[in-house]
Design a protein around this motif. Structure first.
Motif, mmCIF file in Angstrom:
data_model
loop_
_atom_site.group_PDB
_atom_site.id
_atom_site.type_symbol
_atom_site.label_atom_id
_atom_site.label_comp_id
_atom_site.label_asym_id
_atom_site.label_seq_id
_atom_site.Cartn_x
_atom_site.Cartn_y
_atom_site.Cartn_z
ATOM 1 N N GLN A 1 2.299 -15.103 16.251
ATOM 2 C CA GLN A 1 2.705 -16.122 16.612
ATOM 3 C C GLN A 1 3.188 -17.441 15.729
ATOM 4 O O GLN A 1 3.734 -18.202 16.090
ATOM 5 C CB GLN A 1 2.926 -17.306 18.332
ATOM 6 N N HIS B 1 7.765 -16.868 24.009
ATOM 7 C CA HIS B 1 6.004 -16.687 23.183
ATOM 8 C C HIS B 1 4.802 -17.492 24.763
ATOM 9 O O HIS B 1 5.376 -18.020 25.541
ATOM 10 C CB HIS B 1 6.132 -18.003 22.631
ATOM 11 N N HIS C 1 8.062 -23.397 20.093
ATOM 12 C CA HIS C 1 9.336 -22.710 18.749
ATOM 13 C C HIS C 1 10.555 -23.169 18.493
ATOM 14 O O HIS C 1 10.982 -23.490 17.546
ATOM 15 C CB HIS C 1 9.097 -21.299 19.634
#
Ligand code: FES
Length: 111
Positions: free
Chosen positions: A80, A67, A45
């Motif tokens: 995600q 996440h 991420h």
């Protein structure tokens, strides 16, 4: 891919998440619900060190924005659209080994 022996002090400590190096590459060694797992160390991420996270119900949770990633498949939670790499771990005699990608700089350039 290449097998690397996991240091016995890391195995013996049974810490939930440890940041280790094999062949110059960082990975997370995880002990969760009495099983060993190995994953990439960087969150896809925004690059957090996943070794600072925690495990819950078979998922590795990133310390930055939470996440979560499945410890077996590496797949991120729904929505995600990301994943982490998971590595195989194998027990041989009394030692544990992790299978990491081969370091191409080392292989072709000798460092
Ligand atoms: S850096 Fe891991 S969730 Fe944002």
């Amino acid at each position: 891919m290449k097998w690397h022996k996991i240091p016995s002090n890391a195995i013996n400590s049974k810490q939930p998440i440890q940041l280790l190096k094999g062949d110059g590459q960082k990975y997370c060694l995880i002990y969760h619900q009495e099983k060993w797992y190995a994953t990439s160390a960087k969150c896809p991420h925004a690059g957090a060190n996943l070794a600072g996270g925690k495990c819950e119900d078979g998922k590795l949770i990133c310390p930055f924005h939470r996440h979560s990633f499945d410890l077996i498949s590496g797949k991120g939670a729904e929505g995600q659209n990301n994943y982490i790499t998971t590595y195989r771990i194998e027990k041989r005699n009394n030692d544990q080994y992790v299978q990491l990608p081969q370091n191409l700089f080392k292989k072709y350039l000798g460092f």
